[in-house]
Design a protein around this motif. Structure first.
Motif, PDB file in Angstrom:
ATOM      1  N   LEU A   1       0.855  -1.187   0.000  1.00  0.00           N
ATOM      2  CA  LEU A   1       0.000   0.000   0.000  1.00  0.00           C
ATOM      3  C   LEU A   1       0.884   1.227   0.000  1.00  0.00           C
ATOM      4  CD1 LEU A   1      -3.213   0.605   1.961  1.00  0.00           C
ATOM      5  CD2 LEU A   1      -1.444   2.327   2.045  1.00  0.00           C
ATOM      6  N   TRP A   2       0.558   2.194  -0.868  1.00  0.00           N
ATOM      7  CA  TRP A   2       1.284   3.458  -0.885  1.00  0.00           C
ATOM      8  C   TRP A   2       0.387   4.535  -1.468  1.00  0.00           C
ATOM      9  CZ3 TRP A   2       1.928  -0.436  -4.309  1.00  0.00           C
ATOM     10  CH2 TRP A   2       1.939  -0.148  -5.665  1.00  0.00           C
ATOM     11  N   LEU A   3       0.785   5.792  -1.236  1.00  0.00           N
ATOM     12  CA  LEU A   3       0.074   6.958  -1.747  1.00  0.00           C
ATOM     13  C   LEU A   3       1.005   7.726  -2.675  1.00  0.00           C
ATOM     14  CD1 LEU A   3      -1.168   8.524   1.642  1.00  0.00           C
ATOM     15  CD2 LEU A   3      -2.354   6.803   0.263  1.00  0.00           C
ATOM     16  N   LYS A   4       0.419   8.421  -3.627  1.00  0.00           N
ATOM     17  CA  LYS A   4       1.154   9.420  -4.397  1.00  0.00           C
ATOM     18  C   LYS A   4       0.373  10.712  -4.248  1.00  0.00           C
ATOM     19  CE  LYS A   4       3.640  10.546  -8.488  1.00  0.00           C
ATOM     20  NZ  LYS A   4       4.098  10.111  -9.794  1.00  0.00           N
ATOM     21  N   VAL A   5       1.026  11.737  -3.728  1.00  0.00           N
ATOM     22  CA  VAL A   5       0.383  13.026  -3.501  1.00  0.00           C
ATOM     23  C   VAL A   5       0.173  13.699  -4.858  1.00  0.00           C
ATOM     24  CG1 VAL A   5       0.576  15.273  -2.364  1.00  0.00           C
ATOM     25  CG2 VAL A   5       1.467  13.213  -1.228  1.00  0.00           C
ATOM     26  N   THR A   6      -1.087  14.084  -5.154  1.00  0.00           N
ATOM     27  CA  THR A   6      -1.390  14.739  -6.429  1.00  0.00           C
ATOM     28  C   THR A   6      -1.674  16.233  -6.253  1.00  0.00           C
ATOM     29  OG1 THR A   6      -3.687  13.988  -6.237  1.00  0.00           O
ATOM     30  CG2 THR A   6      -2.188  12.634  -7.553  1.00  0.00           C
ATOM     31  N   THR A   7      -2.108  16.641  -5.062  1.00  0.00           N
ATOM     32  CA  THR A   7      -2.220  18.045  -4.671  1.00  0.00           C
ATOM     33  C   THR A   7      -1.594  18.153  -3.289  1.00  0.00           C
ATOM     34  OG1 THR A   7      -4.298  18.319  -5.894  1.00  0.00           O
ATOM     35  CG2 THR A   7      -3.801  19.973  -4.213  1.00  0.00           C
ATOM     36  N   SER A   8      -0.676  19.079  -3.104  1.00  0.00           N
ATOM     37  CA  SER A   8       0.106  19.174  -1.869  1.00  0.00           C
ATOM     38  C   SER A   8      -0.764  19.163  -0.615  1.00  0.00           C
ATOM     39  CB  SER A   8       0.950  20.443  -1.880  1.00  0.00           C
ATOM     40  OG  SER A   8       1.895  20.382  -2.923  1.00  0.00           O
ATOM     41  N   ILE A   9      -0.273  18.453   0.419  1.00  0.00           N
ATOM     42  CA  ILE A   9      -0.905  18.416   1.738  1.00  0.00           C
ATOM     43  C   ILE A   9      -0.119  19.391   2.607  1.00  0.00           C
ATOM     44  CG2 ILE A   9      -1.479  16.990   3.737  1.00  0.00           C
ATOM     45  CD1 ILE A   9      -1.410  14.566   1.771  1.00  0.00           C
ATOM     46  N   THR A  10      -0.782  20.473   3.046  1.00  0.00           N
ATOM     47  CA  THR A  10      -0.057  21.553   3.721  1.00  0.00           C
ATOM     48  C   THR A  10      -0.650  21.959   5.059  1.00  0.00           C
ATOM     49  OG1 THR A  10      -1.333  23.198   2.502  1.00  0.00           O
ATOM     50  CG2 THR A  10       0.761  22.514   1.532  1.00  0.00           C
ATOM     51  N   THR A  11      -1.724  21.325   5.499  1.00  0.00           N
ATOM     52  CA  THR A  11      -2.348  21.696   6.768  1.00  0.00           C
ATOM     53  C   THR A  11      -1.540  21.155   7.936  1.00  0.00           C
ATOM     54  OG1 THR A  11      -4.533  21.669   5.770  1.00  0.00           O
ATOM     55  CG2 THR A  11      -4.445  21.510   8.157  1.00  0.00           C
ATOM     56  N   ASP A  12      -1.080  22.056   8.829  1.00  0.00           N
ATOM     57  CA  ASP A  12      -0.347  21.610  10.015  1.00  0.00           C
ATOM     58  C   ASP A  12      -1.189  20.625  10.810  1.00  0.00           C
ATOM     59  OD1 ASP A  12       1.690  23.250   9.292  1.00  0.00           O
ATOM     60  OD2 ASP A  12       1.353  24.752  10.848  1.00  0.00           O
ATOM     61  N   GLY A  13      -0.635  19.451  11.067  1.00  0.00           N
ATOM     62  CA  GLY A  13      -1.332  18.439  11.856  1.00  0.00           C
ATOM     63  C   GLY A  13      -2.313  17.605  11.071  1.00  0.00           C
ATOM     64  N   GLY A  14      -2.551  17.908   9.783  1.00  0.00           N
ATOM     65  CA  GLY A  14      -3.503  17.144   8.971  1.00  0.00           C
ATOM     66  C   GLY A  14      -3.044  15.711   8.803  1.00  0.00           C
ATOM     67  N   THR A  15      -3.907  14.745   9.167  1.00  0.00           N
ATOM     68  CA  THR A  15      -3.515  13.341   9.137  1.00  0.00           C
ATOM     69  C   THR A  15      -4.342  12.535   8.149  1.00  0.00           C
ATOM     70  OG1 THR A  15      -5.039  12.634  10.886  1.00  0.00           O
ATOM     71  CG2 THR A  15      -2.857  13.408  11.581  1.00  0.00           C
ATOM     72  N   LEU A  16      -3.762  11.439   7.698  1.00  0.00           N
ATOM     73  CA  LEU A  16      -4.457  10.430   6.905  1.00  0.00           C
ATOM     74  C   LEU A  16      -4.241   9.075   7.556  1.00  0.00           C
ATOM     75  CD1 LEU A  16      -3.621  11.497   3.238  1.00  0.00           C
ATOM     76  CD2 LEU A  16      -5.814  11.717   4.418  1.00  0.00           C
ATOM     77  N   ALA A  17      -5.271   8.238   7.485  1.00  0.00           N
ATOM     78  CA  ALA A  17      -5.214   6.869   7.982  1.00  0.00           C
ATOM     79  C   ALA A  17      -5.939   5.978   6.982  1.00  0.00           C
ATOM     80  CB  ALA A  17      -5.880   6.767   9.356  1.00  0.00           C
TER      81      ALA A  17
END
Length: 153
Positions: free
Chosen positions: A48-64
């Motif tokens: 499993l992996w991700l490729k960022v297509t639009t930058s993630i820039t929110t301080d503390g923003g998480t993904l699970a």
């Protein structure tokens, strides 16, 4: 010289079927996004992996990532990981770091090997702490039950 085994055949031998991918679309706030549907029994998610297509820039923003079965308890596959405090810019590949917890964590440039058993239901990408951006989620998998399948939702 002839080729005995093709690259796609070698990949299937090593990590299973796929990769299957699903784009998240724009992520904003605290979404739960169905990315894969599992039918017919258990499958082993080998990678499993991700490729960022639009930058993630929110301080503390998480993904699970979770498996929500049609029967049984929700299983955490990848623990909520902050990908926004240190910006994850478009084009970044996000893999896994096993760390010391029961579930893997995301890690920029990490490994893909997971080996998580999931069952009939959905696999969700879960955002929290007002995460933003967009990703494409990729998996490779092997059916553990005869006839089990995994497809993009």
């Amino acid at each position: 010289m002839s080729v005995i085994i093709q690259g796609s055949q070698q990949r299937q031998i090593q990590v299973g079927a796929g990769p299957v991918s699903k784009a998240s679309g724009a992520i904003s706030g605290n979404p739960t996004i169905n990315v894969f549907t599992v039918a017919g029994g258990e499958v082993l998610i080998t990678g499993l992996w991700l490729k960022v297509t639009t930058s993630i820039t929110t301080d503390g923003g998480t993904l699970a990532v979770n498996n929500v079965p049609t029967a049984g308890n929700t299983q955490v596959i990848v623990t909520a990981t902050d990908l926004g405090t240190t910006d994850s810019v478009a084009g970044t590949v996000v893999g896994l770091d096993r760390g010391t917890t029961a579930a893997s964590k995301f890690l920029v440039g990490g490994r893909i090997d997971l080996n998580a058993v999931v069952t009939t239901g959905v696999v969700n990408l879960v955002g929290a702490a007002s995460v933003n951006g967009a990703v494409t989620v990729y998996v490779t998998w092997i059916p553990l039950s005869d006839g089990a399948t995994l497809v993009a939702s």
